[in-house]
Design an enzyme around this catalytic site. Structure first.
Site, PDB file in Angstrom:
ATOM      1  N   GLY A  11      -8.000  -7.973   2.774  1.00  8.05           N
ATOM      2  CA  GLY A  11      -8.169  -8.587   1.458  1.00  8.05           C
ATOM      3  C   GLY A  11      -9.422  -8.188   0.703  1.00  8.05           C
ATOM      4  O   GLY A  11      -9.928  -8.959  -0.115  1.00  8.05           O
ATOM      5  N   ASN A  13      -9.503  -5.937  -1.628  1.00 12.00           N
ATOM      6  CA  ASN A  13      -9.068  -5.831  -3.032  1.00 12.00           C
ATOM      7  C   ASN A  13      -8.935  -7.217  -3.661  1.00 12.00           C
ATOM      8  O   ASN A  13      -9.280  -7.408  -4.828  1.00 12.00           O
ATOM      9  CB  ASN A  13      -7.749  -5.060  -3.135  1.00 12.00           C
ATOM     10  CG  ASN A  13      -7.963  -3.559  -3.098  1.00 12.00           C
ATOM     11  OD1 ASN A  13      -8.527  -2.992  -4.023  1.00 12.00           O
ATOM     12  ND2 ASN A  13      -7.555  -2.917  -2.014  1.00 12.00           N
ATOM     13  N   ILE A  88       8.345  -5.594   2.244  1.00  9.33           N
ATOM     14  CA  ILE A  88       9.077  -5.015   1.111  1.00  9.33           C
ATOM     15  C   ILE A  88       9.612  -6.158   0.239  1.00  9.33           C
ATOM     16  O   ILE A  88      10.163  -7.137   0.735  1.00  9.33           O
ATOM     17  CB  ILE A  88      10.248  -4.128   1.607  1.00  9.33           C
ATOM     18  CG1 ILE A  88       9.709  -2.922   2.396  1.00  9.33           C
ATOM     19  CG2 ILE A  88      11.142  -3.683   0.456  1.00  9.33           C
ATOM     20  CD1 ILE A  88       8.931  -1.895   1.588  1.00  9.33           C
ATOM     21  N   ASN A 103       1.279  -2.995  -7.832  1.00 11.26           N
ATOM     22  CA  ASN A 103       0.867  -2.673  -6.462  1.00 11.26           C
ATOM     23  C   ASN A 103      -0.275  -1.662  -6.523  1.00 11.26           C
ATOM     24  O   ASN A 103      -0.322  -0.835  -7.436  1.00 11.26           O
ATOM     25  CB  ASN A 103       2.068  -2.059  -5.730  1.00 11.26           C
ATOM     26  CG  ASN A 103       1.736  -1.657  -4.299  1.00 11.26           C
ATOM     27  OD1 ASN A 103       1.114  -2.421  -3.547  1.00 11.26           O
ATOM     28  ND2 ASN A 103       2.125  -0.451  -3.914  1.00 11.26           N
ATOM     29  N   HIS A 105      -1.991   1.473  -4.353  1.00 14.11           N
ATOM     30  CA  HIS A 105      -1.678   2.402  -3.258  1.00 14.11           C
ATOM     31  C   HIS A 105      -2.810   3.422  -3.128  1.00 14.11           C
ATOM     32  O   HIS A 105      -3.289   3.948  -4.133  1.00 14.11           O
ATOM     33  CB  HIS A 105      -0.342   3.110  -3.555  1.00 14.11           C
ATOM     34  CG  HIS A 105       0.098   3.992  -2.434  1.00 14.11           C
ATOM     35  ND1 HIS A 105       0.724   3.489  -1.306  1.00 14.11           N
ATOM     36  CD2 HIS A 105      -0.017   5.324  -2.240  1.00 14.11           C
ATOM     37  CE1 HIS A 105       0.971   4.493  -0.475  1.00 14.11           C
ATOM     38  NE2 HIS A 105       0.536   5.615  -1.018  1.00 14.11           N
ATOM     39  N   ASP A 142       8.944  -1.221  -8.853  1.00 17.77           N
ATOM     40  CA  ASP A 142      10.376  -1.200  -9.167  1.00 17.77           C
ATOM     41  C   ASP A 142      11.139  -1.313  -7.850  1.00 17.77           C
ATOM     42  O   ASP A 142      10.549  -1.660  -6.828  1.00 17.77           O
ATOM     43  CB  ASP A 142      10.738   0.054 -10.001  1.00 17.77           C
ATOM     44  CG  ASP A 142      10.558   1.340  -9.231  1.00 17.77           C
ATOM     45  OD1 ASP A 142      10.275   1.297  -8.011  1.00 17.77           O
ATOM     46  OD2 ASP A 142      10.707   2.407  -9.853  1.00 17.77           O
ATOM     47  N   VAL A 145      10.133   2.459  -3.312  1.00 17.57           N
ATOM     48  CA  VAL A 145       8.848   2.241  -2.633  1.00 17.57           C
ATOM     49  C   VAL A 145       7.796   3.155  -3.264  1.00 17.57           C
ATOM     50  O   VAL A 145       7.947   4.377  -3.271  1.00 17.57           O
ATOM     51  CB  VAL A 145       8.968   2.531  -1.109  1.00 17.57           C
ATOM     52  CG1 VAL A 145       7.626   2.328  -0.415  1.00 17.57           C
ATOM     53  CG2 VAL A 145      10.022   1.634  -0.477  1.00 17.57           C
ATOM     54  N   GLU A 175     -10.742   1.773  -5.211  1.00 17.84           N
ATOM     55  CA  GLU A 175      -9.674   0.778  -5.406  1.00 17.84           C
ATOM     56  C   GLU A 175     -10.235  -0.512  -5.978  1.00 17.84           C
ATOM     57  O   GLU A 175      -9.618  -1.157  -6.826  1.00 17.84           O
ATOM     58  CB  GLU A 175      -8.987   0.469  -4.064  1.00 17.84           C
ATOM     59  CG  GLU A 175      -8.150   1.610  -3.525  1.00 17.84           C
ATOM     60  CD  GLU A 175      -7.435   1.224  -2.252  1.00 17.84           C
ATOM     61  OE1 GLU A 175      -6.883   0.115  -2.183  1.00 17.84           O
ATOM     62  OE2 GLU A 175      -7.423   2.043  -1.310  1.00 17.84           O
TER      63      GLU A 175
HETATM   64  C1  GRF Z   1      -5.618  -0.742   0.416  1.00 20.59           C
HETATM   65  O1  GRF Z   1      -5.951   0.550   0.817  1.00 20.59           O
HETATM   66  C2  GRF Z   1      -4.444  -0.698  -0.523  1.00 20.59           C
HETATM   67  O2  GRF Z   1      -4.403   0.419  -1.343  1.00 20.59           O
HETATM   68  C3  GRF Z   1      -3.286  -0.678   0.419  1.00 20.59           C
HETATM   69  O3  GRF Z   1      -3.680  -1.512   1.481  1.00 20.59           O
HETATM   70  C4  GRF Z   1      -5.101  -1.572   1.578  1.00 20.59           C
HETATM   71  C5  GRF Z   1      -5.496  -3.007   1.493  1.00 20.59           C
HETATM   72  O4  GRF Z   1      -6.847  -3.225   1.745  1.00 20.59           O
HETATM   73  N1  GRF Z   1      -2.073  -1.028  -0.250  1.00 20.59           N
HETATM   74  P1  GRF Z   1      -7.462  -4.675   1.559  1.00 20.59           P
HETATM   75  O5  GRF Z   1      -6.602  -5.651   2.361  1.00 20.59           O
HETATM   76  O6  GRF Z   1      -7.468  -5.001   0.102  1.00 20.59           O
HETATM   77  O7  GRF Z   1      -8.840  -4.591   2.130  1.00 20.59           O
END
Ligand code: GRF
Length: 195
Positions: A11, A13, A88, A103, A105, A142, A145, A175
């Protein structure tokens, strides 16, 4: 503008979203954090006093997406953010919330996305592919994936002595900048503000 964040992992992000709301860089309220398993992301949310839900998909007797739908519908959420969410999202849910699910990525989509491309595997594949740059992408979800419309990307260089772990860390730093930026863009668009 009400948001909900879905998590499965550490978590970081999510934390970046919480921090950006707290320092008023993001003009929205975080109404719910939902985890599909016990994870540190949900612990962060509890710590921050946010409504938190663990819908452990392994013990859940009902459909995970239907349970998520109940929460986000009740709270009249404007934007659902998948931030390291590993389940998913089914077609019915995607269709209902079209344009309202995003999302993040850790690659420059459409490269290195799709089924099985998550976590460290993405960065291993980038190194194997001898790429000189990688990055991260925020996109609308969408029914495929990692295939929805791209909202924002940041490029990150691949350096000579990179391991997948080192590259992963370099991308993750970006990110934490990219996700709030993409959310801000959507909030502004919802208010009809041109950028
Ligand atoms: C990130 O690299 C994100 O892009 C991917 O999963 C990871 C999540 O990291 N989808 P965090 O849980 O936010 O630390």
């Amino acid at each position: 503008f009400k948001i909900a964040v879905l998590v499965s992992g550490s978590g970081t992000n999510l934390q970046s979203i919480i921090d950006n709301i707290n320092n008023k860089k993001l003009d929205c309220t975080l109404e719910a954090v939902i985890g599909d398993r016990d994870c540190f992301g949900v612990s962060r949310a509890i710590e921050a006093g946010i409504d938190s839900y663990t819908l452990n998909r392994k013990v859940l007797k009902t459909n995970l997406c239907r349970e998520i739908d109940k929460i986000v519908s009740n709270k009249k959420i404007d934007l659902i953010i998948l931030a390291g969410f590993l389940s998913i999202i089914d077609e019915e849910f995607v269709k209902k919330w079209k344009g309202k699910i995003i999302n993040i990525h850790p690659s420059l989509l459409p490269k290195y996305g799709g089924t099985g491309m998550y976590g460290i595997k993405v960065h291993e594949a980038v190194l194997k592919g001898n790429e000189s740059e990688s990055g991260c992408t925020v996109h609308f979800v969408d029914t495929g994936v990692d295939s929805g419309e791209i909202i924002e990307q940041i490029k990150v260089p691949v350096l000579e002595n990179d391991t997948a772990e080192i590259l992963q860390k370099r991308v993750l730093v970006q990110e934490h900048i990219l996700l709030p930026k993409a959310i801000e863009k959507i909030i502004k668009e919802s208010k009809g503000v041109c950028q």
